[in-house]
Structures are given as structure tokens and as C-alpha cells.
Design an enzyme around this catalytic site. Structure first.
Site, PDB file in Angstrom:
ATOM      1  CB  CYS A  45      -3.000  -0.369   5.788  1.00  0.00           C
ATOM      2  SG  CYS A  45      -4.044  -0.430   4.328  1.00  0.00           S
TER       3      CYS A  45
ATOM      4  CD  GLN B 136      -7.871  -4.365  -4.197  1.00  0.00           C
ATOM      5  OE1 GLN B 136      -7.525  -4.468  -3.026  1.00  0.00           O
ATOM      6  NE2 GLN B 136      -8.925  -5.002  -4.671  1.00  0.00           N
TER       7      GLN B 136
ATOM      8  CB  CYS C 120      -0.875  -0.070   1.250  1.00  0.00           C
ATOM      9  SG  CYS C 120      -1.387   1.497   1.927  1.00  0.00           S
ATOM     10  CD  GLU C 121      -0.276   5.285  -3.927  1.00  0.00           C
ATOM     11  OE1 GLU C 121      -0.930   6.329  -4.021  1.00  0.00           O
ATOM     12  OE2 GLU C 121       0.223   4.712  -4.908  1.00  0.00           O
ATOM     13  CG  HIS C 122      -2.380   5.611   1.152  1.00  0.00           C
ATOM     14  ND1 HIS C 122      -3.573   5.048   0.751  1.00  0.00           N
ATOM     15  CD2 HIS C 122      -2.130   6.605   0.268  1.00  0.00           C
ATOM     16  CE1 HIS C 122      -4.023   5.681  -0.311  1.00  0.00           C
ATOM     17  NE2 HIS C 122      -3.169   6.619  -0.625  1.00  0.00           N
ATOM     18  CG  HIS C 123      -0.849   2.969   5.969  1.00  0.00           C
ATOM     19  ND1 HIS C 123      -2.045   2.855   5.273  1.00  0.00           N
ATOM     20  CD2 HIS C 123      -1.037   3.963   6.865  1.00  0.00           C
ATOM     21  CE1 HIS C 123      -2.915   3.721   5.727  1.00  0.00           C
ATOM     22  NE2 HIS C 123      -2.335   4.409   6.698  1.00  0.00           N
TER      23      HIS C 123
ATOM     24  CG  HIS D  47      -5.900  -3.598   1.444  1.00  0.00           C
ATOM     25  ND1 HIS D  47      -5.175  -2.739   0.656  1.00  0.00           N
ATOM     26  CD2 HIS D  47      -6.766  -4.225   0.612  1.00  0.00           C
ATOM     27  CE1 HIS D  47      -5.595  -2.827  -0.596  1.00  0.00           C
ATOM     28  NE2 HIS D  47      -6.566  -3.729  -0.644  1.00  0.00           N
TER      29      HIS D  47
END
Length: 185
Positions: free
Chosen positions: A145, A115, A74-77, A143
Site C-alpha cells: 500500500c 503490522q 493490510c486491513e486498510h487497502h 507494505h
């Protein structure tokens, strides 16, 4: 050589660990190597992945590759999401080598992602390479996250889909695909 091991050493310090502790001595190098592997999709191009594996065919019926395992971050976490992709296309004179479909999924999954974008990237790449009458991609993934932090929902599953060409335009074609990937579950 890149500076990733030093950055991982700083992360260890930042979370309150001692990078000189016996169990952590090689962790910065191992973590850097793992991150490079998990993000090796940046080092690949669609041309390299397909490598000319397009073959003439009179088939104009739906081709489906189901249950392609995928692992992404995941690019956020920068936590993993793990799942499977179902990919279909309707050939117009050319078919793609079977393993190439999975390799295309891997190439995009091995990048920092969300995703929704991953699903679209796979569909557009298959469309570009095959010039198919239509392409459909469905991804279902869990996920970390959502599971390990934040709301901590262990059984949540995210589904995304992208329908191009005939799959978008024809409800019958779309439903056939969805029934074929949904059977046996």
C-alpha cells in the site's frame, strides 16, 4: 458455498473490465479461492495451532526463532505486506515446538491486519501458551500500500516490536535479543 466469486465479478465490472473476456472467465473463482487462502487464519485457534506441542525443559535461557517469513494483507487497502518476524521467549519450565512459533506467526498474519496489531497478537499468544518469563517480537515488512499506490516509496521498511515481561523490564535482556537478531546483517 459463499458468494465471494460474485463479489469479485462485481469488482471486475467496477474497474471497467469484462468478466466474460477469455482471460477473466475463471478469475472470480480463482480470486475468491486465493482470498480464502490468504485469510485462512480466521479458521484457526491457538489451541489447534499449538496442538499440545509444549515440552518440559530446564532451559531458562532465551530461545529465538529468527527470519520467519510472513505474508499478510493490510486491513486498510487489502494489499499485501511481506516481511519477517523474529520471536524470542524465556522459558519457565516449558518450551514450544519450533514449528509452532512459525505457525503462530502464520495464523495471525493470515488475517486482515495492521503490522502493529500483528506484532502484539503474536507476542501475547506466545506468552499465553508458554507462560514465559518474557516474550519479544520484532517484525520488519514492506507494505504494497506504500509501494504500489499513495506515496509510492519502494524502499521503505516498517519495523514494529512488542516486548513483554523480562524483555520490557530488563534493558540488558532486550539489548541481547536485539543484538542477536541484528547480527549477520
Amino acid at each position: 458455498m459463499n458468494d465471494l466469486p460474485n463479489h469479485f465479478r462485481e469488482i471486475l465490472l467496477g474497474v471497467g473490465e469484462d468478466p466474460q473476456r477469455e482471460g477473466l472467465l475463471d478469475t472470480p473463482k480463482r480470486a475468491a479461492k486465493a482470498m480464502q487462502y490468504l485469510c485462512n487464519g480466521y479458521d484457526k485457534s491457538i489451541e489447534e495451532v499449538v496442538n499440545g506441542a509444549l515440552f518440559a525443559s530446564d532451559n531458562d535461557e532465551m530461545v529465538i526463532v529468527r527470519d520467519i517469513e510472513l505474508y499478510s494483507l493490510c486491513e486498510h487497502h487489502m494489499l499485501p505486506f511481506i516481511g519477517k518476524a523474529h520471536v524470542a521467549y524465556i522459558p519457565t519450565g516449558k518450551v514450544l515446538g519450533l514449528s509452532k512459533v512459525a505457525r503462530i506467526v502464520d495464523m495471525y498474519a493470515r488475517r486482515l491486519q495492521i503490522q502493529e496489531n500483528l506484532t502484539r497478537q503474536i507476542a501475547e499468544a506466545i506468552q499465553e501458551v508458554t507462560q514465559a518469563a518474557g516474550v519479544a517480537v520484532v517484525i520488519e515488512a514492506k507494505h504494497m500500500c506504500m509501494m504500489m499506490r499513495g506515496v509510492e516509496k519502494q524502499n521503505s521498511l516498517m519495523n514494529t516490536s512488542v516486548m513483554l515481561g523480562a524483555f520490557r523490564e530488563s534493558c540488558t535482556t532486550r539489548m541481547e535479543f536485539l543484538q542477536l537478531i541484528g547480527g549477520n546483517r
